[in-house]
Design a protein around this motif. Structure first.
Motif, mmCIF file in Angstrom:
data_model
loop_
_atom_site.group_PDB
_atom_site.id
_atom_site.type_symbol
_atom_site.label_atom_id
_atom_site.label_comp_id
_atom_site.label_asym_id
_atom_site.label_seq_id
_atom_site.Cartn_x
_atom_site.Cartn_y
_atom_site.Cartn_z
ATOM 1 N N PHE A 70 -4.167 -2.706 -3.551
ATOM 2 C CA PHE A 70 -3.297 -1.646 -3.030
ATOM 3 C C PHE A 70 -3.442 -1.539 -1.507
ATOM 4 N N GLU A 71 -4.668 -1.712 -1.025
ATOM 5 C CA GLU A 71 -4.908 -1.630 0.407
ATOM 6 C C GLU A 71 -4.207 -2.765 1.141
ATOM 7 N N ARG A 72 -4.187 -3.953 0.523
ATOM 8 C CA ARG A 72 -3.560 -5.111 1.183
ATOM 9 C C ARG A 72 -2.054 -4.956 1.265
ATOM 10 N N ILE A 73 -1.487 -4.374 0.240
ATOM 11 C CA ILE A 73 -0.025 -4.283 0.215
ATOM 12 C C ILE A 73 0.487 -2.962 0.787
ATOM 13 N N SER A 74 -0.436 -2.079 1.224
ATOM 14 C CA SER A 74 -0.013 -0.788 1.783
ATOM 15 C C SER A 74 0.581 -0.978 3.165
ATOM 16 N N SER A 75 1.489 -0.103 3.528
ATOM 17 C CA SER A 75 2.099 -0.123 4.855
ATOM 18 C C SER A 75 1.740 1.157 5.586
#
Length: 378
Positions: A347-352
């Motif tokens: 989730f952290e990697r794909i968060s904006s």
């Protein structure tokens, strides 16, 4: 030749009653015989200022003096005699009038029936009891009127006798030089009566110590620190005197979940990170015992408040009811499993930046601030 009364008191001829009284008090304190023992000149001066004040304090005497001077009191005029305007009894009245406030007020005859003392009782109640109100039974150790003698202090069948020293007045006069001083009778301590045959139950006090059970009505909405007065429920007076009052001081125990501010209540509720992010709902139990559902919108931040109207405290003796404020705190997950950690990392990697606008904006503003600060220093 007698000195002018206005000059004697060091006041102008148009001095009002307040100025006369103030001038007399100042001079009387200065020339009082007790402050000038053996000083004949001071004693004579004291007599003169007393005579001047007694004349000028009386509107009729003052009017006559202003018109005719000292002649108004000679040959029998306005009371007659060269010493009209001064007598030991007259001076006692003036002394009491001028210095009564210093000595605690004018002397009054004692009835011998002193009022009983007021009592204090500390009571602690719960917030729920303050919400609903209650009737409480309390046990108060106090002095009550002796039933054996009906509060007189005298043995049944007998009665108090009049004091032989003060003849029932409660006060006696003692001569000191050319004036007299009134004081409390030492034989009866100001009561005016002597109990020769005291009541065996109360030993002449007219009251006995006992424990009383009282019913106290605590209204709904009462606040911490409120004082409730029960008139006449205090300590009984001596020898049939009126009783004092009982004051109940209320304190409210701290509540495990609610904090009170007037009629409003506040409660902190922890919610999960997923509920705050995705939205949801939870139920809270209010003080009246009912369940109320609170909806949490998507993207709720920690610290947000939700207002539940009419779910607070009732207002004392008013139809209004306060509100309940629910403040949510977002709880960070703990003791993560391997799979949970993997999902959060993904989730952290794909968060904006749009997912966390506050933190992103904060650090961006901080960076810009210190960069511009450094440029200004250069």
């Amino acid at each position: 030749m007698k000195a002018d009364f206005y000059e004697t008191l060091c006041v102008s001829r148009n001095a009002d009653e307040k100025e006369l009284k103030s001038a007399f008090r100042k001079l009387a304190m200065k020339y009082h015989p007790d402050r000038n023992p053996g000083d004949k000149e001071a004693e004579q001066k004291f007599k003169e200022i007393n005579e001047a004040y007694e004349c000028l304090r009386d509107p009729q005497k003052r009017a006559a003096y202003d018109r005719y001077g000292h002649a108004a009191f000679e040959n029998g005029g306005m009371g007659g005699g060269r010493n009209a305007g001064f007598s030991p009894g007259g001076f006692a009245d003036i002394f009491e009038d001028i210095f009564g406030d210093i000595m605690g007020g004018r002397a009054r005859r004692s009835s011998g029936r002193d009022r009983g003392a007021d009592l204090r009782y500390n009571m602690e109640i719960t917030l729920e009891e303050a919400y609903t109100g209650k009737t409480a039974q309390i046990h108060v150790p106090t002095s009550a009127t002796c039933k054996e003698c009906s509060g007189t202090g005298a043995k049944p069948g007998s009665s108090p006798a009049q004091c032989s020293m003060c003849h029932g007045a409660g006060r006696v006069r003692a001569a000191q030089g050319f004036f007299s001083i009134e004081r409390t009778c030492p034989q009866c301590q100001g009561r005016g009566e002597i109990i020769r045959d005291p009541c065996p139950k109360c030993s002449g006090q007219g009251r006995v110590t006992e424990e009383r059970t009282l019913s106290v009505n605590i209204p709904a909405g009462i606040e911490d620190g409120t004082r409730i007065r029960l008139a006449g429920e205090g300590e009984a007076g001596l020898r049939g005197g009126p009783p004092g009052d009982l004051y109940i001081f209320l304190s409210i125990k701290p509540h495990e979940f609610f904090q009170r501010d007037g009629a409003d209540l506040y409660c902190k509720v922890p919610i999960s990170m997923t509920t705050a992010a995705l939205g949801g709902s939870f139920e809270v139990t209010t003080l009246d015992g009912t369940q109320t559902r609170v909806k949490v919108p998507e993207g709720t931040q920690s610290g947000r408040q939700f207002r539940l109207r009419g779910k607070g405290m009732p207002v004392l003796r008013q139809p209004q009811v306060g509100d309940l404020y629910i403040q949510v705190t977002v709880e960070t997950p703990q003791n993560l499993t391997r799979r949970q950690r993997e999902l959060l990392e993904e989730f952290e990697r794909i968060s904006s930046h749009e997912n966390s606008p506050q933190s992103t904006g904060f650090f961006s503003r901080m960076k810009d601030f210190f960069e511009s600060f450094g440029e200004r220093r250069v």
